[in-house]
Design a protein around this motif. Structure first.
Motif, mmCIF file in Angstrom:
data_model
loop_
_atom_site.group_PDB
_atom_site.id
_atom_site.type_symbol
_atom_site.label_atom_id
_atom_site.label_comp_id
_atom_site.label_asym_id
_atom_site.label_seq_id
_atom_site.Cartn_x
_atom_site.Cartn_y
_atom_site.Cartn_z
ATOM 1 N N UNK A 183 0.813 -1.229 0.000
ATOM 2 C CA UNK A 183 0.000 0.000 0.000
ATOM 3 C C UNK A 183 0.841 1.271 0.000
ATOM 4 N N UNK A 184 2.102 1.175 0.420
ATOM 5 C CA UNK A 184 2.921 2.395 0.510
ATOM 6 C C UNK A 184 4.255 2.234 -0.216
ATOM 7 N N UNK A 185 4.212 1.903 -1.508
ATOM 8 C CA UNK A 185 5.467 1.641 -2.230
ATOM 9 C C UNK A 185 6.363 2.873 -2.347
ATOM 10 N N UNK A 186 5.761 4.037 -2.546
ATOM 11 C CA UNK A 186 6.553 5.256 -2.721
ATOM 12 C C UNK A 186 7.286 5.621 -1.430
ATOM 13 N N UNK A 187 6.582 5.423 -0.306
ATOM 14 C CA UNK A 187 7.164 5.736 1.003
ATOM 15 C C UNK A 187 8.372 4.839 1.257
ATOM 16 N N UNK A 188 8.204 3.546 0.966
ATOM 17 C CA UNK A 188 9.291 2.592 1.201
ATOM 18 C C UNK A 188 10.496 2.897 0.302
#
Lengths: 236, 236
Positions: A183-188
């Motif tokens: 759900x949070x690929x950009x954050x990772x």
């Protein structure tokens, strides 16, 4: 680089990510400094003298003057040593950087730390709050950009992106889920881009040591909760 | 003064002291602006569009770009229109100003607002916390100086000193004591020095209207508490 006679001293604690932020800022600016490690169970007279209000690390001493609170210390470093700027030059972009750094500190990191001091339902509530706000933080990241503000490392990166590593530790110690890879690929990707900058990577405390420190710390909190009703684990 | 074609618009609410801070900053800079009053019970599409994260006033729109959070808006105003500077020029003094403004917002004003939403013991705790921190805030004021940073009005003054007036309203509505005239003479003198600056005084909402508004607001909260167990007055 600081002129020869300047005295820069950082009062810190190795496992504090807020101290790490300041270390990162000094590193990116190429500022040499003396470092004093604090024993947080027996704080030094120097810390109490220079931060009587909060009694917390980090404190940066520059020619004897104390700077407090990591975000303000980073701004001070940026205003004092103007090469390799950390904040953008444009006032609107600067305001945006300050907004997101504060948002991440208050709304993502705040509840994560709080979760560490809680059990049961109260802990779940903090974890849920952190997760919801992490999604909002991700919305502030521009698609395809390496760092928060673009292609150059800057203020929000060093103020916040250590969170990727610390969140993993909170997840492991508390057995909870904070960051959802799908759900949070950009954050990772962002967390990874920042901590993989070689100059920053070399300041990171060893993950295993950090994990063991936090396991011990959590055990102390749980033991205290079992002994006293008014323990930090059940308090407000 | 802003060049002719610049569009400056403030989205606010007349009784919000955080909006007042921004009004004060604009006034001291001589910036003309359009003002949009919000109905906080039915927020406008403009507010929701520009502040989707917090959905709160103040929002400053400058040539269509949204600035959020009063302290960052004031810094933006100061960086964009550089005449009549609000923050000091020296980086150490700037860091000190940011520190005290944040301290006052989080540690004094925060608990005052919280007290407004609480009853009984919880309210007492908030009042006690605010009082203790007000004493610390006073320690940041230099003896004999007219304003927080010296003799010229600046950032901490406009960010914080409206608190003198708002504290009196909280005291009257809740029937509590926040500011002790005898114990905090410097703080009281400072509040007075700031709101008596003619340019600032003319922006102040009428005290009686403000008091009546807050009496009504508190009555709504109490009524809600009596109707529901999960009212904001008993919640966390």
């Amino acid at each position: 680089m600081a002129p020869e006679k300047e005295l820069v001293k950082l009062i810190g604690f190795w496992a504090s990510p807020f101290v790490l932020s300041v270390r990162w800022a000094l590193k990116l600016k190429g500022i040499e400094y003396e470092y004093q490690e604090e024993n947080l169970l027996k704080k030094s007279p120097l810390l109490l003298q220079y931060n009587p209000v909060y009694k917390k690390v980090p404190v940066l001493l520059h020619n004897g003057k104390p700077l407090l609170e990591s975000l303000f210390i980073i701004e001070y470093i940026d205003e004092t040593w103007k090469h390799n700027p950390l904040l953008p030059q444009d006032p609107f972009e600067r305001a945006k950087s300050r907004f997101w750094a504060k948002f991440a500190h208050e709304k993502c990191i705040g509840p994560m730390i709080k979760a560490f001091f809680k059990i049961g339902e109260e802990q779940e509530k903090c974890v849920k709050e952190a997760c919801e706000h992490l999604k909002i933080l991700e919305s502030g990241l521009e698609e395809g950009k390496r760092f928060f503000g673009g292609e150059t490392i800057g203020f929000v990166d060093i103020a916040v992106a250590w969170m990727g590593c610390w969140a993993r530790i909170v997840e492991e110690v508390l057995n909870v889920k904070l960051i959802d890879e799908e759900k949070m690929p950009r954050l990772i990707a962002w967390f990874k881009n920042v901590v993989e900058v070689p100059m920053l990577k070399e300041c990171m405390p060893p993950t295993q040591k950090l994990l063991e420190h936090n396991i011990r710390f959590r055990k102390l909190l749980v033991a205290a909760a079992e002994r006293h009703q008014s323990s930090p684990l059940t308090g407000p």
